[in-house]
Write an enzyme that holds these catalytic residues in place. Structure first.
Site, PDB file in Angstrom:
ATOM      1  N   HIS A 211      -7.708   7.159  -1.871  1.00  0.00           N
ATOM      2  CA  HIS A 211      -7.359   7.049  -0.271  1.00  0.00           C
ATOM      3  C   HIS A 211      -6.835   5.466  -0.322  1.00  0.00           C
ATOM      4  O   HIS A 211      -7.025   4.745  -1.231  1.00  0.00           O
ATOM      5  CB  HIS A 211      -8.706   7.227   0.349  1.00  0.00           C
ATOM      6  CG  HIS A 211      -9.812   6.157  -0.155  1.00  0.00           C
ATOM      7  ND1 HIS A 211     -10.502   6.178  -1.161  1.00  0.00           N
ATOM      8  CD2 HIS A 211      -9.937   4.795   0.320  1.00  0.00           C
ATOM      9  CE1 HIS A 211     -11.437   5.569  -1.300  1.00  0.00           C
ATOM     10  NE2 HIS A 211     -11.136   4.550  -0.586  1.00  0.00           N
TER      11      HIS A 211
ATOM     12  N   HIS B 252      -3.862  -0.717  -0.513  1.00  0.00           N
ATOM     13  CA  HIS B 252      -3.738  -0.124  -1.812  1.00  0.00           C
ATOM     14  C   HIS B 252      -4.762   1.039  -1.993  1.00  0.00           C
ATOM     15  O   HIS B 252      -5.146   1.526  -1.395  1.00  0.00           O
ATOM     16  CB  HIS B 252      -4.046  -1.214  -2.804  1.00  0.00           C
ATOM     17  CG  HIS B 252      -5.710  -1.463  -2.761  1.00  0.00           C
ATOM     18  ND1 HIS B 252      -6.364  -2.255  -1.920  1.00  0.00           N
ATOM     19  CD2 HIS B 252      -6.955  -0.990  -3.402  1.00  0.00           C
ATOM     20  CE1 HIS B 252      -7.514  -2.207  -2.094  1.00  0.00           C
ATOM     21  NE2 HIS B 252      -7.815  -1.585  -2.921  1.00  0.00           N
TER      22      HIS B 252
END
Length: 167
Positions: free
Chosen positions: A38, A108
């Site tokens: 995620h 990220h």
């Protein structure tokens, strides 16, 4: 109260491209399984799901969907990750509450963890994934997730989804 955070989830084709680029994960790193991949927007810590969900719904109301892609690998101390690129990611993260932490927001996707004192373990992967670019996608929802410790590791669970306006 559960530990909560908001995130974007990569679609299956993007997760497949990442898995293909990684290939055979090397020992020495603790690899995150694809079902946990995620892009965190904001971390809330221990909080009430209903209260945080209402707050987040208000903050995200009327926000547009965002175009996202994953690219080259990098590291934080002890963490190997792919850069999440997209011009509207940071404004979306700030709307979701990022910026409340002392460190700047860096979009990220965490791939693996390694001992902080052994950064060389990740060098092979930053080199291997330096030219990686995933298929792009339009993120049309933000999810509120719980992070729950269980025997054998941590489990993430989506507890609510918030639709973003399609452009």
């Amino acid at each position: 109260m559960p530990v909560l955070f908001s995130a974007l989830l990569p679609p299956d084709d993007v997760a497949g491209a990442v898995a293909e680029a990684i290939g055979d994960p090397a020992p020495g790193l603790r690899w995150e399984p694809p079902e946990r991949w995620h892009i965190t927007l904001a971390y809330y810590g221990r909080d009430d799901v209903g209260t945080r969900g209402a707050w987040l719904a208000d903050r995200l109301a009327g926000r547009a969907s965002v175009d996202v892609r994953l690219e080259k690998a990098a590291t934080f101390p002890g963490v190997l990750w792919l850069t999440a690129a997209g011009g509207e990611l940071t404004p979306l993260a700030h709307a979701a509450g990022a910026g409340a932490e002392a460190r700047p927001y860096v979009p990220h996707l965490t791939l693996a963890r390694f001992p902080r004192e052994q950064p060389a373990l990740a060098e092979r992967w930053t080199d291997k994934l330096s030219g990686f670019v995933s298929p792009g996608w339009t993120a049309t929802e933000v999810v509120l997730m719980t992070s729950e410790r269980e025997p054998g590791g941590t489990r993430y669970r989506v507890v609510r989804a918030f639709e973003l306006n399609r452009a």
